[in-house]
Design a protein around this motif. Structure first.
Motif, PDB file in Angstrom:
ATOM      1  N   LEU A 188      -5.313  -2.226   6.952  1.00 26.37           N
ATOM      2  CA  LEU A 188      -4.465  -2.235   5.756  1.00 26.37           C
ATOM      3  C   LEU A 188      -5.230  -2.802   4.575  1.00 26.37           C
ATOM      4  O   LEU A 188      -5.772  -3.904   4.651  1.00 26.37           O
ATOM      5  CB  LEU A 188      -3.207  -3.069   6.015  1.00 26.37           C
ATOM      6  N   THR A 189      -5.279  -2.038   3.485  1.00 26.26           N
ATOM      7  CA  THR A 189      -6.001  -2.485   2.303  1.00 26.26           C
ATOM      8  C   THR A 189      -5.166  -2.418   1.034  1.00 26.26           C
ATOM      9  O   THR A 189      -5.542  -3.006   0.037  1.00 26.26           O
ATOM     10  CB  THR A 189      -7.280  -1.654   2.096  1.00 26.26           C
ATOM     11  N   LYS A 190      -4.058  -1.684   1.054  1.00 26.02           N
ATOM     12  CA  LYS A 190      -3.234  -1.522  -0.146  1.00 26.02           C
ATOM     13  C   LYS A 190      -1.761  -1.707   0.198  1.00 26.02           C
ATOM     14  O   LYS A 190      -1.340  -1.444   1.326  1.00 26.02           O
ATOM     15  CB  LYS A 190      -3.399  -0.115  -0.728  1.00 26.02           C
ATOM     16  N   ILE A 191      -0.976  -2.111  -0.781  1.00 25.35           N
ATOM     17  CA  ILE A 191       0.466  -2.223  -0.600  1.00 25.35           C
ATOM     18  C   ILE A 191       1.032  -0.829  -0.355  1.00 25.35           C
ATOM     19  O   ILE A 191       0.588   0.150  -0.947  1.00 25.35           O
ATOM     20  CB  ILE A 191       1.118  -2.899  -1.823  1.00 25.35           C
ATOM     21  N   SER A 192       1.998  -0.739   0.538  1.00 15.93           N
ATOM     22  CA  SER A 192       2.670   0.499   0.959  1.00 15.93           C
ATOM     23  C   SER A 192       1.825   1.364   1.886  1.00 15.93           C
ATOM     24  O   SER A 192       2.264   2.437   2.277  1.00 15.93           O
ATOM     25  CB  SER A 192       3.138   1.331  -0.233  1.00 15.93           C
ATOM     26  N   GLN A 193       0.650   0.913   2.252  1.00 13.23           N
ATOM     27  CA  GLN A 193      -0.178   1.652   3.203  1.00 13.23           C
ATOM     28  C   GLN A 193       0.339   1.371   4.611  1.00 13.23           C
ATOM     29  O   GLN A 193       0.733   0.243   4.926  1.00 13.23           O
ATOM     30  CB  GLN A 193      -1.633   1.211   3.087  1.00 13.23           C
ATOM     31  N   SER A 194       0.357   2.396   5.459  1.00 11.88           N
ATOM     32  CA  SER A 194       0.842   2.257   6.823  1.00 11.88           C
ATOM     33  C   SER A 194      -0.198   2.725   7.822  1.00 11.88           C
ATOM     34  O   SER A 194      -0.988   3.619   7.520  1.00 11.88           O
ATOM     35  CB  SER A 194       2.111   3.082   7.024  1.00 11.88           C
TER      36      SER A 194
ATOM     37  N   LYS B 148       1.583 -11.146  14.160  1.00 12.14           N
ATOM     38  CA  LYS B 148       2.310 -12.417  14.056  1.00 12.14           C
ATOM     39  C   LYS B 148       1.670 -13.346  13.027  1.00 12.14           C
ATOM     40  O   LYS B 148       2.361 -14.112  12.366  1.00 12.14           O
ATOM     41  CB  LYS B 148       2.373 -13.108  15.416  1.00 12.14           C
ATOM     42  N   LYS B 149       0.353 -13.271  12.878  1.00 10.83           N
ATOM     43  CA  LYS B 149      -0.340 -14.134  11.918  1.00 10.83           C
ATOM     44  C   LYS B 149      -0.097 -13.720  10.473  1.00 10.83           C
ATOM     45  O   LYS B 149      -0.204 -14.541   9.567  1.00 10.83           O
ATOM     46  CB  LYS B 149      -1.855 -14.138  12.188  1.00 10.83           C
ATOM     47  N   VAL B 150       0.215 -12.443  10.246  1.00  9.73           N
ATOM     48  CA  VAL B 150       0.440 -11.953   8.883  1.00  9.73           C
ATOM     49  C   VAL B 150       1.829 -11.310   8.743  1.00  9.73           C
ATOM     50  O   VAL B 150       2.027 -10.442   7.908  1.00  9.73           O
ATOM     51  CB  VAL B 150      -0.667 -10.956   8.459  1.00  9.73           C
TER      52      VAL B 150
ATOM     53  N   ARG C 172      -8.951 -15.773   6.253  1.00  9.27           N
ATOM     54  CA  ARG C 172      -8.577 -15.370   7.607  1.00  9.27           C
ATOM     55  C   ARG C 172      -7.475 -14.315   7.579  1.00  9.27           C
ATOM     56  O   ARG C 172      -7.519 -13.328   8.314  1.00  9.27           O
ATOM     57  CB  ARG C 172      -8.122 -16.601   8.381  1.00  9.27           C
ATOM     58  N   GLN C 173      -6.477 -14.499   6.702  1.00  7.12           N
ATOM     59  CA  GLN C 173      -5.396 -13.524   6.593  1.00  7.12           C
ATOM     60  C   GLN C 173      -5.907 -12.217   5.992  1.00  7.12           C
ATOM     61  O   GLN C 173      -5.513 -11.132   6.424  1.00  7.12           O
ATOM     62  CB  GLN C 173      -4.251 -14.073   5.751  1.00  7.12           C
ATOM     63  N   LYS C 174      -6.811 -12.301   5.011  1.00  5.13           N
ATOM     64  CA  LYS C 174      -7.379 -11.093   4.415  1.00  5.13           C
ATOM     65  C   LYS C 174      -8.151 -10.287   5.450  1.00  5.13           C
ATOM     66  O   LYS C 174      -8.030  -9.060   5.526  1.00  5.13           O
ATOM     67  CB  LYS C 174      -8.312 -11.458   3.254  1.00  5.13           C
ATOM     68  N   ARG C 175      -8.935 -10.965   6.271  1.00  2.00           N
ATOM     69  CA  ARG C 175      -9.722 -10.276   7.292  1.00  2.00           C
ATOM     70  C   ARG C 175      -8.834  -9.705   8.398  1.00  2.00           C
ATOM     71  O   ARG C 175      -9.140  -8.656   8.955  1.00  2.00           O
ATOM     72  CB  ARG C 175     -10.773 -11.210   7.859  1.00  2.00           C
ATOM     73  N   THR C 176      -7.744 -10.386   8.700  1.00  3.52           N
ATOM     74  CA  THR C 176      -6.799  -9.860   9.682  1.00  3.52           C
ATOM     75  C   THR C 176      -6.180  -8.567   9.181  1.00  3.52           C
ATOM     76  O   THR C 176      -6.049  -7.597   9.935  1.00  3.52           O
ATOM     77  CB  THR C 176      -5.705 -10.903   9.994  1.00  3.52           C
ATOM     78  N   MET C 177      -5.821  -8.528   7.901  1.00  3.47           N
ATOM     79  CA  MET C 177      -5.248  -7.316   7.330  1.00  3.47           C
ATOM     80  C   MET C 177      -6.277  -6.174   7.360  1.00  3.47           C
ATOM     81  O   MET C 177      -5.931  -5.037   7.684  1.00  3.47           O
ATOM     82  CB  MET C 177      -4.774  -7.567   5.897  1.00  3.47           C
ATOM     83  N   GLN C 178      -7.529  -6.470   7.062  1.00  7.22           N
ATOM     84  CA  GLN C 178      -8.576  -5.449   7.126  1.00  7.22           C
ATOM     85  C   GLN C 178      -8.755  -4.952   8.554  1.00  7.22           C
ATOM     86  O   GLN C 178      -8.935  -3.762   8.790  1.00  7.22           O
ATOM     87  CB  GLN C 178      -9.901  -5.994   6.601  1.00  7.22           C
TER      88      GLN C 178
ATOM     89  N   GLN D  12       1.992  -2.530   4.967  1.00  8.28           N
ATOM     90  CA  GLN D  12       1.747  -3.689   4.111  1.00  8.28           C
ATOM     91  C   GLN D  12       2.788  -3.710   3.001  1.00  8.28           C
ATOM     92  O   GLN D  12       2.970  -2.728   2.292  1.00  8.28           O
ATOM     93  CB  GLN D  12       0.338  -3.635   3.520  1.00  8.28           C
ATOM     94  N   ILE D  13       3.492  -4.843   2.857  1.00  7.11           N
ATOM     95  CA  ILE D  13       4.540  -4.935   1.836  1.00  7.11           C
ATOM     96  C   ILE D  13       4.231  -5.969   0.758  1.00  7.11           C
ATOM     97  O   ILE D  13       4.904  -5.995  -0.266  1.00  7.11           O
ATOM     98  CB  ILE D  13       5.915  -5.249   2.467  1.00  7.11           C
ATOM     99  N   LYS D  14       3.235  -6.816   0.991  1.00  2.17           N
ATOM    100  CA  LYS D  14       2.847  -7.817  -0.002  1.00  2.17           C
ATOM    101  C   LYS D  14       1.339  -7.838  -0.159  1.00  2.17           C
ATOM    102  O   LYS D  14       0.599  -7.447   0.730  1.00  2.17           O
ATOM    103  CB  LYS D  14       3.333  -9.209   0.403  1.00  2.17           C
ATOM    104  N   SER D  15       0.893  -8.351  -1.284  1.00  4.23           N
ATOM    105  CA  SER D  15      -0.527  -8.417  -1.604  1.00  4.23           C
ATOM    106  C   SER D  15      -1.217  -9.539  -0.831  1.00  4.23           C
ATOM    107  O   SER D  15      -0.590 -10.537  -0.467  1.00  4.23           O
ATOM    108  CB  SER D  15      -0.695  -8.658  -3.098  1.00  4.23           C
ATOM    109  N   VAL D  16      -2.520  -9.373  -0.629  1.00  4.58           N
ATOM    110  CA  VAL D  16      -3.313 -10.418   0.022  1.00  4.58           C
ATOM    111  C   VAL D  16      -4.008 -11.322  -0.999  1.00  4.58           C
ATOM    112  O   VAL D  16      -4.751 -12.224  -0.622  1.00  4.58           O
ATOM    113  CB  VAL D  16      -4.351  -9.827   0.999  1.00  4.58           C
TER     114      VAL D  16
END
Length: 59
Positions: free
Chosen positions: A28-34, A48-50, A18-24, A8-12
């Motif tokens: 991914l919950t924090k910037i720089s988390q892999s 592709k969506k995020v 929909r994008q927040k739930r896709t990241m979850q 994750q390189i940018k904040s949600v």
């Protein structure tokens, strides 16, 4: 299947629910988390969506 590393390189903040739930769903919950995941069609579709919020590398 091949593995990919998603970081994750940018904040949600100020993104759609929909994008927040896709990241979850990607784990991914924090910037720089892999996370390392299998590159199956479902994961690739979510990435592709995020793609503006994450960086992708092949492992």
């Amino acid at each position: 299947m091949a593995k990919i590393k998603i970081t994750q390189i940018k904040s949600v903040i100020d993104r759609s629910l929909r994008q927040k739930r896709t990241m979850q769903a990607l784990g991914l919950t924090k910037i720089s988390q892999s996370v390392e995941v299998e590159a199956n069609p479902a994961i690739i579709g979510m990435v592709k969506k995020v793609n503006h919020l994450v960086a992708i590398e092949k492992v």
